[in-house]
Structure formats: structure tokens, C-alpha cells
Design a protein around this motif. Sequence first.
Motif, PDB file in Angstrom:
ATOM      1  N   LYS A  68       0.835  -1.190   0.000  1.00 26.76           N
ATOM      2  CA  LYS A  68       0.000   0.000   0.000  1.00 26.76           C
ATOM      3  C   LYS A  68       0.879   1.253   0.000  1.00 26.76           C
ATOM      4  CE  LYS A  68      -4.039  -2.115   2.177  1.00 26.76           C
ATOM      5  NZ  LYS A  68      -4.974  -2.110   3.336  1.00 26.76           N
ATOM      6  N   PRO A  69       0.330   2.423  -0.378  1.00 30.26           N
ATOM      7  CA  PRO A  69       1.158   3.632  -0.505  1.00 30.26           C
ATOM      8  C   PRO A  69       1.917   4.029   0.757  1.00 30.26           C
ATOM      9  CG  PRO A  69      -0.967   3.952  -1.561  1.00 30.26           C
ATOM     10  CD  PRO A  69      -1.056   2.636  -0.839  1.00 30.26           C
ATOM     11  N   ASP A  70       1.385   3.691   1.946  1.00 26.20           N
ATOM     12  CA  ASP A  70       2.061   4.090   3.185  1.00 26.20           C
ATOM     13  C   ASP A  70       2.893   2.966   3.784  1.00 26.20           C
ATOM     14  OD1 ASP A  70      -0.034   2.479   3.887  1.00 26.20           O
ATOM     15  OD2 ASP A  70      -0.797   3.767   5.494  1.00 26.20           O
ATOM     16  N   ALA A  71       3.165   1.915   2.989  1.00 27.60           N
ATOM     17  CA  ALA A  71       3.901   0.762   3.509  1.00 27.60           C
ATOM     18  C   ALA A  71       4.926   0.291   2.480  1.00 27.60           C
ATOM     19  CB  ALA A  71       2.937  -0.367   3.858  1.00 27.60           C
ATOM     20  N   GLU A 123      13.119   8.981  -2.963  1.00 26.60           N
ATOM     21  CA  GLU A 123      12.562   8.706  -1.637  1.00 26.60           C
ATOM     22  C   GLU A 123      13.648   8.346  -0.624  1.00 26.60           C
ATOM     23  OE1 GLU A 123       8.778   6.331   0.369  1.00 26.60           O
ATOM     24  OE2 GLU A 123       9.422   5.829  -1.672  1.00 26.60           O
ATOM     25  N   TYR A 166      14.590  10.414   2.745  1.00 29.48           N
ATOM     26  CA  TYR A 166      14.574   9.719   4.033  1.00 29.48           C
ATOM     27  C   TYR A 166      15.904   9.931   4.758  1.00 29.48           C
ATOM     28  CZ  TYR A 166      14.260   5.846   7.392  1.00 29.48           C
ATOM     29  OH  TYR A 166      14.237   5.098   8.536  1.00 29.48           O
ATOM     30  N   ARG A 175      10.483   6.781  10.284  1.00 27.38           N
ATOM     31  CA  ARG A 175      10.068   5.775   9.305  1.00 27.38           C
ATOM     32  C   ARG A 175      10.126   6.329   7.892  1.00 27.38           C
ATOM     33  NH1 ARG A 175       4.621   3.553  12.458  1.00 27.38           N
ATOM     34  NH2 ARG A 175       5.615   3.321  14.531  1.00 27.38           N
ATOM     35  N   ARG A 232       8.196   5.244   5.549  1.00 26.54           N
ATOM     36  CA  ARG A 232       6.758   5.416   5.351  1.00 26.54           C
ATOM     37  C   ARG A 232       6.072   5.044   6.657  1.00 26.54           C
ATOM     38  NH1 ARG A 232       5.613   2.760  -0.682  1.00 26.54           N
ATOM     39  NH2 ARG A 232       7.174   4.018  -1.803  1.00 26.54           N
ATOM     40  N   SER A 233       4.880   5.564   6.846  1.00 26.51           N
ATOM     41  CA  SER A 233       4.253   5.487   8.167  1.00 26.51           C
ATOM     42  C   SER A 233       4.034   4.064   8.659  1.00 26.51           C
ATOM     43  CB  SER A 233       2.910   6.233   8.153  1.00 26.51           C
ATOM     44  OG  SER A 233       2.011   5.651   7.212  1.00 26.51           O
ATOM     45  N   GLN A 234       3.789   3.097   7.737  1.00 25.79           N
ATOM     46  CA  GLN A 234       3.506   1.730   8.155  1.00 25.79           C
ATOM     47  C   GLN A 234       4.727   0.814   8.104  1.00 25.79           C
ATOM     48  OE1 GLN A 234       0.560   0.851   9.555  1.00 25.79           O
ATOM     49  NE2 GLN A 234       0.203   3.050   9.371  1.00 25.79           N
TER      50      GLN A 234
END
Length: 395
Positions: free
Chosen positions: A234-237, A301, A305, A352, A354-356
Motif C-alpha cells: 500500500k502507498p504508506d507501507a 525517496e 529519508y 520511518r 513510510r508510516s507503516q
Amino acid sequence: MSTGFSAGSQALGYMFQARCALYLILTNKEEAQLAIESLDDITFFDNENNAQELLQLKHHTKPASLTDSSVDFWKTIRVWSTLLKENKILLPDTLLTLVTTAEAPQDSAAFFLRPTKGRDSNRAVQKLVQVANTSDNKSLKSSFDAFKALTSTEQQLLVDSIQILDYSPDIIDITPKIKEKLVAVRREHRNSVYERLEGWWFGKVVQHLRDNSANFISGFEVRDKICEINDQFKPDALPIDFFDLEIPEQFTMSQDKRRFVAQLKEIAVNNKRIEKAILDYYKAFEQRSRWAREELLFGGEIEKYEKRLIDEWERYMLALQDEMPDSSENELEHQKFGREVFKWMEQKADIRIRSQVTEPYVMRGSYHILADQNPPRVHWHPKFLERLTELLATT
């Protein structure tokens, strides 16, 4: 290069069996349960542990024919005849399926047992009885005897329950068939999800076989795993693949000259923590490389990060420096300062990509990657950059 001792075909057969089992459980109902190497190559059971379908799998790397005298066909009949005679299967309640990459010739017994409009089990049983009574093939005598040990009623009942799925996809061609079943997965992620699903599945099959097939594998379990893997795309993982990675056996910490290791030695971190740091480095390096290969990262990305990591590290360093006297030249204080910064990164920071993506090795290993660059973009000892040239010259 092949030798007379090669077991390549046999190994392919076992791999085909596992891969085919994955395809079959995905084409079956969610509540379906299967066992491998139980009553048959693959057996599907209902909720009351009754066998619903037995499957024999025959894989060939070259064109093959399922004739009336086929070894594959008669060995399969022997298995099923024996199970019927020993009352281990109930007919006609159990479907008997032969899945083979071979082709059933027209007008053969196997041809008349295809699940098509031309199916004719009466003609098939006549052909099989004739072969069993007239063939002089000694290698198949036990198969003929097992079939002839059945009554004529049992023979007909057995053949009525058989379906032949000939010319089936081989071990390579079945892969896209499995991917087609991943309908809830976005097309661009289907290959990546499949690779992770199959890796988990083969591990599951090994565990299943080690337990002597005592515990069934359920369709629910497989579909739950697909959902779990798919959620990582998924976009946040992002997928996490190297949680169980270990340090290579030939690794010797005392001979490790990398900058991030030298940094940890400089602040007198104990060897066990250094080993864990090296493992985090390996995991993060492999994980980031796989994300890049699979094109799962957005443009720049990783660079963004790393800038966040550096900014948070710098903020903590500056805050800690405010509490350390500027005139302090005490090496023990410098080491204590460095360990405090490292402890913050190792135990408190939660930055992180990404958040997940919650797995800590991603952040920790990324910090070690930054600490290993030339020159290091993060450091723990407040005087490390000043000492770097001297330190590397003596290590």
C-alpha cells in the motif's frame, strides 16, 4: 552438466507438486483443506476430515503420451485401487484426479476420462480391463493385479470417479496461472507479491511434510497470507523481507574495517551491540536494494529519508552538546556522549521511511549506512570526524 546420478527430474516433480498445490488451493473454496503426501500426492479434505479429492501429479520435461499402457496411468490406478480395497476412500464420494503434463491420445482410456462432453467411463473401463488381462509388461504386474483384485462393480466405481487433466501446465507455465488468481493485487505488484507468497508457501509445505502431513493447510490461511503481503504494498507501507537474515558465517568482527564499525569501537560499545549493528546494516542494505530493484520507491525517496535521518540526528546531537561543557576534552566523557547518541538512535528514535514501515532495522541500518559513507554523514563520537584520517590509518 548431467550425470547418471542426477535427480533433477525427481526434484522438479516435488517442486511441481508444491507449486501445483498452491494453484489448486487458490482455485478451491476458502474453507478447503489440503494435505501433501497423505493419502495421495495432494488430498483435499472437508471440515469433517473426509477425503473429497485425491490428486496424482505427473510432471514431464519432454512430450509424453498417456496411453492405455502408460506407466504413469497404471501406477496411479494401483494407488487408487489399493486405497479402495483397504476402505481408505469412499466412492463415489471422493473424486480421483490425475494431473499430468502428458497428453491423452484420442480414443485412449485416459481420453475418455477427461471432464468433457466426450467422457465415457464405460469405454475407459473396458480398455483398462483388456490391458490388465493381456499385457505382458512385468514392471506393471503389481498395478494390473491391484486393479484385477477389485470386483467388476468396484472397477467401474473406481473408473467412474477418475478424471484426467492431461496436457496440464508444467512447473514453469503454472506460475502465471497462480498470478492470475491474485485478483486483489495491483498488476504492477503481482510479481513481487507472488515471489513472497511462494517463498512463504514452500516454507509452509516443508513444515507440513516435517509434521508428517498431520496438520492440514487451509484456504483461509493462504488467503490471509496474501492479504498480509498485499498490505505491505500500500502507498504508506513497504514489504519487509529480511527480518530473519543472519550475518554470514565467514564474518570476523575483528577484521571489519568499515567506518560504521570503527565508529562504534571508538565509543567503546560492547561487541554484542556491534554485532547487532552489523546485522542491521546488512538487513537495511539488502532491503533497500530489493525495494529499488522492484521499483517500489518513489523518485528520490531514499535520499529524502536520509536527509530526515540526518536532521533528527543533528538535532539530538546539538541538544546533547548544550549539556556538555565546551571545554571538555575528557575522552571518557566523549565516549559517554557518543554512546548516549547511539542509544537514542538504537532505542528511542522512530523515524520511518513510510508510516507503516515499523520494522526497526530499516532505520537503524540506514543510520549505519550513513555512518559508513566517505566522509560519514552521521557520527557518534563528537570528535570522530577530526580523528577519522588518523583512525583509518591505524585500523
